[in-house]
Design a protein around this motif. Structure first.
Motif, PDB file in Angstrom:
ATOM      1  N   CYS A  69      34.534  21.988  21.035  1.00 39.24           N
ATOM      2  CA  CYS A  69      33.494  21.074  20.570  1.00 39.24           C
ATOM      3  C   CYS A  69      33.431  20.963  19.052  1.00 39.24           C
ATOM      4  CB  CYS A  69      32.128  21.540  21.079  1.00 39.24           C
ATOM      5  SG  CYS A  69      32.050  21.836  22.859  1.00 39.24           S
ATOM      6  N   SER A  74      28.689  20.085  21.295  1.00 41.97           N
ATOM      7  CA  SER A  74      28.321  21.464  20.983  1.00 41.97           C
ATOM      8  C   SER A  74      28.541  22.331  22.216  1.00 41.97           C
ATOM      9  CB  SER A  74      26.856  21.557  20.546  1.00 41.97           C
ATOM     10  OG  SER A  74      25.997  21.280  21.651  1.00 41.97           O
ATOM     11  N   ALA A  75      28.736  23.608  21.985  1.00 36.73           N
ATOM     12  CA  ALA A  75      28.896  24.536  23.095  1.00 36.73           C
ATOM     13  C   ALA A  75      27.639  24.575  23.954  1.00 36.73           C
ATOM     14  CB  ALA A  75      29.238  25.925  22.560  1.00 36.73           C
ATOM     15  N   ALA A  91      33.074  27.400  26.329  1.00 35.60           N
ATOM     16  CA  ALA A  91      32.774  26.355  25.344  1.00 35.60           C
ATOM     17  C   ALA A  91      32.765  26.969  23.957  1.00 35.60           C
ATOM     18  CB  ALA A  91      31.431  25.694  25.642  1.00 35.60           C
ATOM     19  N   ILE A  92      33.395  26.276  23.026  1.00 34.58           N
ATOM     20  CA  ILE A  92      33.548  26.807  21.676  1.00 34.58           C
ATOM     21  C   ILE A  92      33.125  25.746  20.667  1.00 34.58           C
ATOM     22  CG2 ILE A  92      35.193  27.670  19.959  1.00 34.58           C
ATOM     23  CD1 ILE A  92      36.938  28.604  22.328  1.00 34.58           C
ATOM     24  N   ASP A  93      32.232  26.102  19.766  1.00 31.84           N
ATOM     25  CA  ASP A  93      31.944  25.271  18.602  1.00 31.84           C
ATOM     26  C   ASP A  93      33.062  25.535  17.595  1.00 31.84           C
ATOM     27  OD1 ASP A  93      28.427  25.851  19.000  1.00 31.84           O
ATOM     28  OD2 ASP A  93      29.533  24.003  19.405  1.00 31.84           O
ATOM     29  N   GLU A 373      29.986  31.305  18.074  1.00 31.08           N
ATOM     30  CA  GLU A 373      30.544  29.975  18.305  1.00 31.08           C
ATOM     31  C   GLU A 373      30.885  29.733  19.771  1.00 31.08           C
ATOM     32  OE1 GLU A 373      33.863  30.631  15.841  1.00 31.08           O
ATOM     33  OE2 GLU A 373      32.847  30.102  13.971  1.00 31.08           O
ATOM     34  N   ILE A 374      30.566  30.697  20.659  1.00 26.81           N
ATOM     35  CA  ILE A 374      31.136  30.682  22.000  1.00 26.81           C
ATOM     36  C   ILE A 374      30.056  30.791  23.068  1.00 26.81           C
ATOM     37  CG2 ILE A 374      32.668  31.941  23.579  1.00 26.81           C
ATOM     38  CD1 ILE A 374      34.051  32.944  20.924  1.00 26.81           C
ATOM     39  N   GLN A 389      25.166  32.583  25.455  1.00 27.82           N
ATOM     40  CA  GLN A 389      25.675  32.849  24.117  1.00 27.82           C
ATOM     41  C   GLN A 389      24.925  34.057  23.557  1.00 27.82           C
ATOM     42  OE1 GLN A 389      25.212  29.403  21.797  1.00 27.82           O
ATOM     43  NE2 GLN A 389      26.422  30.100  20.083  1.00 27.82           N
TER      44      GLN A 389
END
Length: 409
Positions: A69, A74-75, A91-93, A373-374, A389
């Motif tokens: 992302c 966004s994550a 999911a990763i920012d 970020e994850i 998160q």
């Protein structure tokens, strides 16, 4: 090798342009056996709603959705889409590319601080997906753009099975054509123009194949090449591209022009039995002249169209492409390919040094990512629960097996 491409004999064909490269692809059988997908990897820059389809596919295939992302994505938003679908999620920012543990690339440095520097991060996100998948041990991942839909999940499973034979397997993109701005204008004015496979719907084995996505438009076409020619790649099944206006802003044509020139030039050589290494300075002298005549020809056809807002947008986009083309020199093209060949060696050595398989927690750390970020989420059903998160990779060690698959109970 500076010989021009042969004139097209198809209606609407151009003597200055190859309207199709599809003959370079092997055709997968529609009834081919089904394989296994390890993960769907979606580089996304849109809001969470754009991930609904991919999340549904991931749930149906019982594989994790890997959402990379940035911008409006966004994550946290990806987690909402995964929640709604009941899909497993990583999911990763994605931070700036320079923060990631990716090798420095000569192709990126060559264009840095010039008008050709790319302003998007899709290549970095695709490379990050390759990096994580290789370390975790996924052998069959599918890259899927967030504006692509796949109506038959079996097409993804057939593409994955074909990776036993091919280095990459793309789905045929239907719906809105996936072409450059110039090629869209060529088609709209009666020109013969097909599409090719690409990163929008592409199955790859990141462990066996040590290729990478350079930071340029048509990065996926370069990913499919080896040092000399197209790898063993195939097309099967069908995906659908959502419509968009390719002429909405002339900046799109400017941003695409160098990558379109380089990829179309190289693939025109492959069409006539040449190789990447035939694309020397002499070849580019001739090809850039043909590209100029091609854009001029399309522009003249646009001028003969009825005066509509779309025609005016096409005119502005073609002028932008033509203007950017004036700064593309034979030396720049030859230098870029030389840098790309060096980068291929650099990436191959980098990839082969990566530990594999390792647990996801270690793979994310080695990729240069911070825990904040994850988001990791297990699928609903079968005893799964959401992993939020946090300041550490909460629960990752237990939920992702060393081979990279999710252990369903």
């Amino acid at each position: 090798m500076s010989r021009p491409p042969p004139p097209s004999r198809r209606p609407g064909g151009s003597p200055f342009h190859h309207g199709s490269h599809r003959h370079l692809l092997a055709a997968g059988r529609p009834a081919a056996p089904l394989g296994r997908v390890d993960a769907l990897v979606v580089p996304t820059a849109r809001r969470a709603a754009a991930l609904r389809h991919a999340a549904g596919l991931a749930r149906a295939l019982a594989v994790p959705l890997v959402a990379l992302c940035s911008r409006w994505a966004s994550a946290a938003g990806a987690a909402k889409a995964a929640d709604a679908a009941g899909a497993a999620l990583l999911a990763i920012d994605v931070p700036e590319a320079r923060s990631l543990a990716l090798p420095a690339l000569a192709t990126t440095d060559l264009l840095a601080d010039t008008k050709f520097e790319r302003r998007t991060d899709v290549s970095a996100k695709r490379n990050l997906g390759l990096l994580i998948a290789r370390m975790v041990g996924w052998r069959r991942i599918v890259f899927l753009d967030d504006d692509i839909t796949v109506s038959d999940r079996g097409d993804l499973l057939r593409a994955a099975r074909l990776l036993d034979v091919y280095d990459g397997v793309g789905l045929s993109i239907g719906g809105f054509p996936d072409n450059s701005v110039v090629c869209h204008a060529h088609r709209r004015t009666g020109g013969y123009q097909e599409t090719f496979i690409g990163g929008g719907a592409l199955a790859v084995d990141p462990v066996r194949t040590t290729s990478f996505f350079p930071d340029i438009y048509n990065d996926d076409w370069f990913y499919l090449l080896d040092d000399k020619r197209l790898r063993r790649v195939a097309v099967t099944g069908r995906a659908f591209q959502a419509p968009y206006d390719p002429f909405a802003h002339p900046d799109r044509a400017r941003a695409e022009e160098l990558g379109d020139v380089l990829a179309e030039g190289v693939y025109s050589l492959l069409d006539v039995g040449g190789t990447v290494r035939h694309a020397d300075r002499g070849f580019w002298v001739g090809f850039l002249g043909r590209r100029r005549r091609f854009i001029d020809d399309v522009s003249r056809r646009v001028e003969r169209c009825p005066d509509t807002p779309e025609r005016r947008r096409m005119t502005l986009s073609l002028k932008a492409a033509h203007g950017r083309l004036q700064f593309i020199t034979p030396d720049l093209c030859a230098d870029y390919l030389h840098a790309w060949l060096a980068d291929r060696t650099r990436w191959r050595r980098f990839a082969r040094r990566l530990p594999t398989p390792v647990r996801l927690e270690r793979a994310l750390t080695l990729a240069g990512l911070e825990p904040r970020e994850i988001v990791v989420r297990r699928a609903r059903g079968g005893g799964y629960h959401k992993v939020c998160q946090s300041s550490s990779y909460l629960g990752v060690r237990d939920e992702w097996t060393p081979s990279g698959s999710l252990g369903h109970s």
